[in-house]
Design an enzyme around this catalytic site. Structure first.
Site, short mmCIF file in Angstrom:
data_model
loop_
_atom_site.label_atom_id
_atom_site.label_comp_id
_atom_site.label_asym_id
_atom_site.label_seq_id
_atom_site.Cartn_x
_atom_site.Cartn_y
_atom_site.Cartn_z
N ARG A 171 -1.98 9.03 16.51
CA ARG A 171 -1.13 7.87 16.82
C ARG A 171 -0.84 7.71 18.17
O ARG A 171 -0.41 6.55 18.74
CB ARG A 171 0.27 7.83 15.80
CG ARG A 171 1.05 6.86 15.99
CD ARG A 171 2.29 7.40 15.16
NE ARG A 171 3.41 6.12 14.94
CZ ARG A 171 3.98 5.75 16.19
NH1 ARG A 171 3.83 6.53 17.40
NH2 ARG A 171 5.15 4.76 16.18
N ARG B 161 4.95 -3.91 16.99
CA ARG B 161 5.52 -3.57 15.76
C ARG B 161 6.06 -4.89 15.35
O ARG B 161 6.86 -5.39 15.89
CB ARG B 161 6.67 -2.55 16.12
CG ARG B 161 7.52 -1.88 15.15
CD ARG B 161 8.61 -0.91 15.25
NE ARG B 161 8.48 0.28 15.70
CZ ARG B 161 7.74 1.34 14.95
NH1 ARG B 161 7.82 1.21 13.78
NH2 ARG B 161 7.64 2.37 15.69
N LYS C 50 7.69 -1.63 6.26
CA LYS C 50 7.77 -0.24 5.79
C LYS C 50 8.76 -0.17 4.75
O LYS C 50 9.91 -0.84 5.10
CB LYS C 50 7.44 0.80 6.51
CG LYS C 50 8.67 1.21 7.51
CD LYS C 50 8.28 2.29 8.28
CE LYS C 50 9.09 2.17 9.61
NZ LYS C 50 8.76 3.01 10.57
N GLU D 276 0.91 -1.14 0.07
CA GLU D 276 -0.15 0.08 0.21
C GLU D 276 0.91 1.15 0.00
O GLU D 276 1.72 1.31 0.57
CB GLU D 276 -0.97 0.07 1.26
CG GLU D 276 -1.68 -1.18 1.28
CD GLU D 276 -2.71 -0.98 2.83
OE1 GLU D 276 -2.79 -0.07 3.06
OE2 GLU D 276 -3.17 -2.09 3.10
N ARG E 290 -1.80 9.88 10.94
CA ARG E 290 -2.59 8.57 11.15
C ARG E 290 -3.87 9.06 11.96
O ARG E 290 -3.82 9.67 13.10
CB ARG E 290 -1.63 7.61 12.06
CG ARG E 290 -2.50 6.27 12.09
CD ARG E 290 -1.62 5.26 12.90
NE ARG E 290 -2.00 3.89 12.90
CZ ARG E 290 -1.19 2.90 12.72
NH1 ARG E 290 0.03 2.91 12.82
NH2 ARG E 290 -1.81 1.52 12.86
N LYS F 190 2.55 4.35 1.30
CA LYS F 190 2.67 4.99 2.85
C LYS F 190 2.33 6.37 2.70
O LYS F 190 3.31 7.07 2.27
CB LYS F 190 3.98 4.57 3.37
CG LYS F 190 4.13 4.85 4.81
CD LYS F 190 5.47 4.48 5.13
CE LYS F 190 5.66 4.66 6.59
NZ LYS F 190 5.49 5.89 7.39
P1 ATP Z 1 6.81 6.60 10.38
O1 ATP Z 1 7.62 7.72 10.91
O2 ATP Z 1 7.84 5.56 9.33
O3 ATP Z 1 5.62 6.79 10.04
P2 ATP Z 1 5.72 5.28 12.77
O4 ATP Z 1 6.79 4.80 13.83
O5 ATP Z 1 4.93 6.44 13.00
O6 ATP Z 1 6.95 5.50 11.65
P3 ATP Z 1 5.28 2.80 11.57
O7 ATP Z 1 4.47 1.78 12.14
O8 ATP Z 1 6.58 2.42 11.35
O9 ATP Z 1 4.89 4.07 11.98
O10 ATP Z 1 4.74 3.16 10.04
C1 ATP Z 1 3.35 3.13 9.85
C2 ATP Z 1 3.01 4.58 9.88
O11 ATP Z 1 2.83 4.93 8.51
C3 ATP Z 1 1.39 4.64 10.40
O12 ATP Z 1 1.78 5.05 11.84
C4 ATP Z 1 0.60 5.76 9.60
O13 ATP Z 1 0.67 6.72 9.99
C5 ATP Z 1 1.41 5.85 8.13
N1 ATP Z 1 0.65 5.27 6.91
C6 ATP Z 1 0.62 5.66 5.80
N2 ATP Z 1 -0.19 5.08 4.86
C7 ATP Z 1 -0.25 3.78 5.59
C8 ATP Z 1 -0.92 2.53 5.13
N3 ATP Z 1 -1.41 2.38 3.83
N4 ATP Z 1 -0.93 1.44 6.11
C9 ATP Z 1 -0.23 1.66 7.28
N5 ATP Z 1 0.26 2.71 7.66
C10 ATP Z 1 0.27 3.76 6.98
#
Ligand code: ATP
Length: 588
Positions: A272, A419, A425, A250, A257, A252
């Site tokens: 988040r 996690r 990712k 998907e 979030r 990103k």
């Molecule tokens: P990052 O700074 O990379 O966003 P993170 O720790 O906030 O890291 P991760 O779980 O590592 O979060 O990466 C997923 C994040 O990406 C989610 O918290 C969400 O905000 C964002 N995101 C964007 N598109 C998607 C998607 N299609 N599916 C899941 N998460 C997504």
């Protein structure tokens, strides 16, 4: 329950750094706590009164606490202030002053946990006129009955400086041992916590009903679920092999979030970090009411700021306009949000957290009514490294951070609060800035919508390929045009409109309207990236990929002084791409 009991445990915890010892102290404390107080004891031990998502914060200003100490100790504020500075800790200062009091004023009434909690609660909730005086009065009333040690912890708590460093997981361990007999039960408690984000609630359920009491936990609309997070890898190949060969990839999105809880017309949005951010997003609430076709649902989406006229995604920073206190209305209009929904956790009585991703996504498809502003995340199912790479490039070019590759296996549940490797990712590690502007030729256009209905929403821009004498596309630009610019575009291009792609234009994209290459515009972008769709430098850097300008914006300058053949060339764009890489390497 005497507050002194809590304070004794706090002192012991403060004196050690060993997690096992801390757990033992907590086990002992929880066993001695009456069931009806266990949630409060858990919150207090973390320096809180409620779960975080309720947004009720303890933490009165130091100045007010100093006033309260002075009042309780019958001394001057300046004396207290001086001691706080000397000792460097307002808690120690409170202890010192409470120890100095004459016998007559000592221990009129012993402090109980109930009284302390109630007092702190009233302090946290006091608002409006006279609130400050009320807070000082309540705190000094509590302090008047406190022993020096109680005063120390009470003041640390109320000023938000308790900081015992007791992790959530340590509390869960202690609860498992105290009420289920063994730490082995922690995963059950942890799941309950991940589904409710409420440690006190979990404590109460386990104290009342043991492990069985917690097993019944399920998601509740209105209580945030701790988010599932992704691991990270740096190549498409590694990702596919790690995830079992085939997966859903998907986009990103680079937004915020949003965990959206809907119950009939009532919508609550959590960040988040599980803060309630409903008030930042009245427009998202409206979209949720309209487009989520379930009476009750919890969905996750990324909210992205878009250009309302062209639908282009804007960089993440544009969302920050939502964080302000005033002017939300204007921010909503200037930077509207598009929702890209990517998960479903609950719908009409059914908990989806233990269902597989294909089941969750399948149901999500059904309950989301799509529109310009509400969509499912762009996704492909793939088992090909090459296809995944292309999808990744396209995601970057479209303004995303990369992709999230998700398992679709039988174990692909929603792992709340974890996690793990079910989501991986794939991001680029660098951000770069393109400082030069480029002059590009408009070779086509896309119809506008919203405010731009009737004119063009975006132009298809190309660089000049000198060798082949053709124009190769490098971006779509819809940002940077004033209302005046927009109004004049159809007139400007009137004489150049043709019914099909011009023979000298190389494009894989189908524009709504094609032009004779003639008009040159100055464009500024964030960087140059690989692109599976644009034909500029196609196959020169990587097979099947061209180059694109990311986040392009019209600078306002019409380069009428330039013929299309004077536009920035493909070679120049390739050179800029390599220069940019060199800069990134040098920075790394
Ligand atoms: P990052 O700074 O990379 O966003 P993170 O720790 O906030 O890291 P991760 O779980 O590592 O979060 O990466 C997923 C994040 O990406 C989610 O918290 C969400 O905000 C964002 N995101 C964007 N598109 C998607 C998607 N299609 N599916 C899941 N998460 C997504």
């Amino acid at each position: 329950m005497d507050y002194s009991l809590l304070v004794e445990v706090y002192q012991r915890i403060d004196a050690t750094t060993k997690r096992l010892e801390i757990t033992d102290y907590l086990v002992d404390l929880f066993k001695r706590t009456p069931v009806n107080l266990i949630d409060k004891v858990v919150y207090l031990t973390q320096g809180k009164l409620y779960p975080d998502y309720m947004g009720i914060e303890l933490g009165i200003a130091e100045k007010l606490a100093i006033k309260a100490i002075a009042m309780a100790a019958g001394t001057s504020e300046s004396a207290v202030d001086k001691t706080v500075k000397e000792l460097g800790d307002i808690g120690e200062a409170a202890a010192k002053f409470m120890g100095k009091r004459s016998q007559a004023t000592l221990f009129q009434e012993s402090l109980t946990v109930e009284k302390v909690y109630d007092g702190l609660d009233r302090i946290a909730k006091a608002s409006g006129e006279g609130a400050q005086d009320l807070k000082i009065k309540i705190l000094s009333g509590l302090l008047a009955n406190a022993s020096p040690n109680e005063a120390k912890y009470l003041v640390r708590t109320v000023t938000g400086r308790l900081r015992l460093g007791v992790a959530d997981m340590t509390i869960l361990d202690a609860l498992a041992i105290a009420f289920c007999g063994s730490k082995d039960y922690r995963p059950i408690l942890e799941r309950a916590y991940n589904l409710s984000s409420d440690l006190g609630g979990v404590a109460k359920a386990v104290a009342e009903g043991g492990a069985e009491g917690v097993k019944g936990f399920h998601v509740v609309v209105g209580k945030p679920i701790r988010p599932m997070l992704a691991e990270r890898l740096t190549s498409a190949e590694e990702i596919l092999s790690k995830i079992g060969g085939k997966a859903i990839a998907e986009y990103k999105y680079d937004g915020e979030r949003l965990q959206i809880h809907k119950q009939a017309d009532q919508v609550t949005i959590f960040s988040r970090r599980l803060e309630n951010i409903t008030h930042h997003y009245p427009d998202v609430c409206e979209l949720a009411r309209k487009h989520i076709k379930a009476k009750e649902a919890i969905i996750e989406a990324e909210g992205v700021a878009i250009n309302p006229d062209s639908g282009e995604m804007l960089p993440f920073q544009e969302l920050m306009h939502r964080r302000r206190k005033y002017g939300i209305e204007e921010a909503m209009e200037q930077y509207p949000i598009a929702l890209f929904c990517f998960d479903l956790l609950y719908a009409d009585g059914k908990d989806y957290t233990l269902k597989t991703l294909p089941e969750r996504r399948g149901r999500l498809e059904k309950i989301i009514e799509k529109s310009d502003r509400v969509q499912l995340s762009q996704a492909i199912i793939t088992d090909s490294v090459e296809e995944l790479e292309k999808f990744f490039e396209k995601a970057i070019e479209d303004g995303c951070e990369g992709v999230v590759v998700k398992s679709m296996g039988s174990d692909s549940i929603y792992q709340a609060g974890a996690r793990g490797w079910l989501w991986i990712k794939y991001k680029r590690d660098y951000k770069s800035v393109l400082t030069d502007t480029v002059d590009l030729v408009a070779v086509g256009a896309f119809h506008g919508r919203g405010k731009r209905a009737g004119t063009y929403g975006a132009l298809l821009m190309a660089a000049y390929d000198k060798k082949e004498d053709v124009f190769r596309t490098v971006c779509k630009v819809g940002t940077g045009f004033t209302d005046e610019d927009l109004a004049k575009l159809p007139e400007l291009f009137k004489n150049y409109v043709i019914p099909h792609r011009h023979a000298r234009v190389e494009s894989q994209l189908e524009a709504d309207v094609w032009f004779v290459p003639a008009v040159v515009l100055e464009i500024v972008g964030a960087e140059i990236t690989l692109s599976p769709v644009h034909t500029c430098a196609m196959d020169r850097i990587r097979a099947g990929s061209g180059l694109a300008i990311r986040f392009p914006r019209f600078t306002g300058r019409y380069r009428t002084d330039k013929a299309p053949e004077d536009a920035t060339t493909v070679d120049e764009i390739v050179e800029m791409y390599f220069r940019q890489l060199k800069k990134i390497e040098a920075e790394a």
